[in-house]
Design a protein around this motif. Structure first.
Motif, PDB file in Angstrom:
ATOM      1  N   ILE A  86       0.827  -1.217   0.000  1.00 35.75           N
ATOM      2  CA  ILE A  86       0.000   0.000   0.000  1.00 35.75           C
ATOM      3  C   ILE A  86       0.862   1.268   0.000  1.00 35.75           C
ATOM      4  N   ASP A  87       2.096   1.180   0.515  1.00 31.68           N
ATOM      5  CA  ASP A  87       2.992   2.343   0.486  1.00 31.68           C
ATOM      6  C   ASP A  87       3.175   2.870  -0.940  1.00 31.68           C
ATOM      7  N   ASN A  88       3.194   1.951  -1.905  1.00 32.76           N
ATOM      8  CA  ASN A  88       3.491   2.346  -3.283  1.00 32.76           C
ATOM      9  C   ASN A  88       2.371   3.145  -3.945  1.00 32.76           C
ATOM     10  N   VAL A  89       1.200   3.169  -3.308  1.00 31.95           N
ATOM     11  CA  VAL A  89       0.080   3.948  -3.860  1.00 31.95           C
ATOM     12  C   VAL A  89       0.309   5.441  -3.603  1.00 31.95           C
ATOM     13  N   ASN A  90       1.032   5.766  -2.540  1.00 29.45           N
ATOM     14  CA  ASN A  90       1.151   7.156  -2.113  1.00 29.45           C
ATOM     15  C   ASN A  90       1.640   8.099  -3.209  1.00 29.45           C
ATOM     16  N   ALA A  91       2.691   7.693  -3.920  1.00 30.19           N
ATOM     17  CA  ALA A  91       3.240   8.580  -4.954  1.00 30.19           C
ATOM     18  C   ALA A  91       2.239   8.812  -6.084  1.00 30.19           C
ATOM     19  N   GLY A  92       1.246   7.928  -6.187  1.00 25.06           N
ATOM     20  CA  GLY A  92       0.202   8.101  -7.199  1.00 25.06           C
ATOM     21  C   GLY A  92      -0.585   9.394  -7.032  1.00 25.06           C
ATOM     22  N   LYS A  93      -0.610   9.932  -5.816  1.00 21.73           N
ATOM     23  CA  LYS A  93      -1.355  11.181  -5.576  1.00 21.73           C
ATOM     24  C   LYS A  93      -0.784  12.333  -6.403  1.00 21.73           C
ATOM     25  N   THR A  94       0.519  12.286  -6.668  1.00 21.97           N
ATOM     26  CA  THR A  94       1.139  13.378  -7.439  1.00 21.97           C
ATOM     27  C   THR A  94       0.630  13.380  -8.887  1.00 21.97           C
ATOM     28  N   LEU A  95       0.203  12.206  -9.354  1.00 21.07           N
ATOM     29  CA  LEU A  95      -0.204  12.069 -10.755  1.00 21.07           C
ATOM     30  C   LEU A  95      -1.470  12.869 -11.074  1.00 21.07           C
ATOM     31  N   PHE A  96      -2.409  12.923 -10.121  1.00 20.93           N
ATOM     32  CA  PHE A  96      -3.642  13.703 -10.346  1.00 20.93           C
ATOM     33  C   PHE A  96      -3.288  15.163 -10.612  1.00 20.93           C
ATOM     34  N   GLU A  97      -2.452  15.696  -9.724  1.00 26.43           N
ATOM     35  CA  GLU A  97      -2.108  17.115  -9.790  1.00 26.43           C
ATOM     36  C   GLU A  97      -1.315  17.416 -11.061  1.00 26.43           C
ATOM     37  N   LEU A  98      -0.348  16.544 -11.366  1.00 27.65           N
ATOM     38  CA  LEU A  98       0.484  16.777 -12.553  1.00 27.65           C
ATOM     39  C   LEU A  98      -0.331  16.605 -13.836  1.00 27.65           C
ATOM     40  N   TYR A 107       0.168  10.477 -17.614  1.00 30.43           N
ATOM     41  CA  TYR A 107      -0.145  10.561 -16.186  1.00 30.43           C
ATOM     42  C   TYR A 107      -1.524   9.967 -15.907  1.00 30.43           C
ATOM     43  N   ARG A 108      -2.457  10.245 -16.827  1.00 30.45           N
ATOM     44  CA  ARG A 108      -3.811   9.677 -16.666  1.00 30.45           C
ATOM     45  C   ARG A 108      -3.748   8.148 -16.722  1.00 30.45           C
ATOM     46  N   LYS A 109      -2.934   7.620 -17.621  1.00 35.58           N
ATOM     47  CA  LYS A 109      -2.786   6.162 -17.737  1.00 35.58           C
ATOM     48  C   LYS A 109      -2.120   5.582 -16.485  1.00 35.58           C
ATOM     49  N   ALA A 110      -1.142   6.305 -15.961  1.00 34.62           N
ATOM     50  CA  ALA A 110      -0.438   5.839 -14.753  1.00 34.62           C
ATOM     51  C   ALA A 110      -1.377   5.823 -13.546  1.00 34.62           C
ATOM     52  N   ILE A 111      -2.309   6.775 -13.494  1.00 38.51           N
ATOM     53  CA  ILE A 111      -3.310   6.801 -12.410  1.00 38.51           C
ATOM     54  C   ILE A 111      -4.105   5.489 -12.430  1.00 38.51           C
ATOM     55  N   ASP A 112      -4.512   5.072 -13.645  1.00 43.91           N
ATOM     56  CA  ASP A 112      -5.255   3.807 -13.767  1.00 43.91           C
ATOM     57  C   ASP A 112      -4.416   2.613 -13.318  1.00 43.91           C
ATOM     58  N   THR A 156     -13.840   9.786  -6.745  1.00 44.01           N
ATOM     59  CA  THR A 156     -14.524  11.068  -6.932  1.00 44.01           C
ATOM     60  C   THR A 156     -14.419  11.522  -8.383  1.00 44.01           C
ATOM     61  N   ARG A 157     -13.238  11.360  -8.955  1.00 47.01           N
ATOM     62  CA  ARG A 157     -12.997  11.930 -10.282  1.00 47.01           C
ATOM     63  C   ARG A 157     -13.355  11.004 -11.434  1.00 47.01           C
ATOM     64  N   PHE A 158     -13.096   9.719 -11.262  1.00 44.00           N
ATOM     65  CA  PHE A 158     -13.160   8.833 -12.425  1.00 44.00           C
ATOM     66  C   PHE A 158     -14.083   7.625 -12.264  1.00 44.00           C
ATOM     67  N   ASN A 159     -14.635   7.396 -11.081  1.00 45.66           N
ATOM     68  CA  ASN A 159     -15.401   6.150 -10.907  1.00 45.66           C
ATOM     69  C   ASN A 159     -16.782   6.382 -10.303  1.00 45.66           C
ATOM     70  N   ASN A 160     -17.263   7.619 -10.437  1.00 47.71           N
ATOM     71  CA  ASN A 160     -18.637   7.899 -10.014  1.00 47.71           C
ATOM     72  C   ASN A 160     -18.895   7.554  -8.545  1.00 47.71           C
ATOM     73  N   ARG A 161     -17.848   7.642  -7.713  1.00 46.13           N
ATOM     74  CA  ARG A 161     -17.966   7.444  -6.246  1.00 46.13           C
ATOM     75  C   ARG A 161     -18.462   6.051  -5.868  1.00 46.13           C
ATOM     76  N   LYS A 162     -18.280   5.092  -6.765  1.00 43.98           N
ATOM     77  CA  LYS A 162     -18.828   3.741  -6.543  1.00 43.98           C
ATOM     78  C   LYS A 162     -18.365   3.105  -5.240  1.00 43.98           C
ATOM     79  N   ASN A 163     -17.113   3.324  -4.867  1.00 43.39           N
ATOM     80  CA  ASN A 163     -16.564   2.605  -3.706  1.00 43.39           C
ATOM     81  C   ASN A 163     -16.395   3.481  -2.460  1.00 43.39           C
TER      82      ASN A 163
END
Length: 374
Positions: A86-98, A107-112, A156-163
């Motif tokens: 789960i630690d490896n998810v953290n850096a993914g937060k930078t991808l939204f902003e960038l 970056y959008r593909k990397a978010i997925d 919030t942004r890409f999955n219609n708040r499903k989860n």
């Protein structure tokens, strides 16, 4: 404040994506830096510096750093989804902003790609993610920060708040099972199988209250609320939890403004005032007041915490270079090192200078101070 900008700029000037000055763990091991949560903390903070100062050099640094790791097809150098860490998810937060700032499709593909890890994370019976594949049935406070804000922003942004329900129920488990009802603080981790040598065989909890884990958890609450749909009613639970935790932590704030490494042991030798967790607390208090979750009167405690860190640990060496000291390098439970979670264990981990686990939060707190002065 100028010396802080000098310090940050010195660190960035000396850093490359392969050898960032702030990744002390990698430097000590003589390894190149790969995709990791430590760099994620730092780049997130650099992006906040850009947001507040609008100085292009910060955006350029952050973009160059992450761009170097992310290939055109969205795959990421040094990141293995199958590691289920789960630690490896953290850096993914930078991808939204960038992605928002640069529009780079990779970056959008990397978010997925990072989200695909969320989808395969193993879970405890409670539904909570394991901290890592190698730490089965364990929930750590650190992991709440590493994973949940990314997960929620994606929803919030890409999955219609499903989860959304899944995310809030993971927080609910922590609130109901990891909090010490006597002092309002939270234990570092829980083994839901109650098998690990470090846990209480009745509750599954680890023994102590580690400052940085409380800090990560504070930011997990704050950043998840921040990224949620404003109409979402479930965030009220997180807001209440956050305000209760801040209130509990203020009882342990030292006269210096800082907090101790093992929070509730105070001045018991060899406990020490620790930079990373104190910086996170400064950030959490200041941001909490700014967003209206905490009373105005709490602002002074945040300012005091930030100034306390500067006074005690930010200094210039004989060559005129700035350093930030008092940073616990790492702390965890179990693993190859058989970390026991005792008071003596938390005292035994190295204390270092300039590591991003301290510098990133310090920088985030500094951006809140800048907002205040505006």
């Amino acid at each position: 404040m100028d010396i802080i900008v000098k310090y940050i700029d010195e660190l960035l000037e000396k850093s490359t994506p392969e050898a960032p000055m702030w990744n002390i763990e990698k430097i000590k091991q003589g390894l190149k830096s790969k995709w990791n949560y430590i760099d994620g903390c730092m780049i997130k903070a650099v992006l906040q510096m850009y947001a507040i100062s609008k100085d292009e050099k910060y955006l350029k640094f952050a973009d160059d750093f992450i761009d170097y790791r992310v290939f055109e097809d969205g795959t990421i150098d040094g990141y293995n989804v199958g590691e289920k860490n789960i630690d490896n998810v953290n850096a993914g937060k930078t991808l939204f902003e960038l992605y928002d700032l640069t529009g780079k499709e990779k970056y959008r593909k990397a978010i997925d790609l990072v989200y695909s890890q969320i989808e395969i994370m193993p879970r405890c019976k409670s539904g909570n993610f394991w901290h890592k594949d190698i730490y089965p049935n364990q929930v750590w406070l650190d992991g709440m920060y590493m994973g949940q804000p990314f997960y929620l922003e994606y929803e919030t942004r890409f999955n219609n708040r499903k989860n959304y329900d899944d995310i809030f129920s993971q927080f609910k488990f922590v609130i109901e099972n990891m909090k010490n009802p006597l002092n309002g603080l939270y234990y570092h981790a829980i083994d839901t199988s109650k098998q690990m040598f470090w846990c209480d065989k009745v509750t599954g909890l680890s023994q102590n209250i580690w400052l940085r884990a409380i800090g990560w958890y504070s930011m997990a609450l704050l950043d998840t609320i921040d990224k949620a749909d404003p109409d979402c009613k479930d965030t009220q639970l997180l807001k209440d939890t956050f305000t209760d935790l801040m209130e509990a932590m203020l009882k342990y704030q030292d006269e210096s403004g800082m907090w101790y490494q093992v929070v509730n042991y105070g001045k018991l030798e060899p406990n020490y005032l620790e930079t990373s967790g104190s910086s996170i607390m400064a950030y959490a208090l200041l941001k909490g007041v700014r967003l209206g979750y905490l009373p105005e009167s709490y602002r002074e405690y945040g300012v005091k915490a930030f100034n306390g860190v500067c006074d005690k640990y930010l200094s210039e060496d004989e060559n005129g270079e700035m350093h930030l000291g008092g940073i616990c390098l790492v702390a965890g439970l179990g693993g190859k090192q058989m970390r026991s979670g005792t008071f003596d264990y938390y005292m035994s981990e190295p204390v270092v200078k300039d590591d991003a686990k301290g510098v990133g939060p310090f920088l985030l707190a500094y951006t809140e101070m800048l907002r205040l002065n505006k």
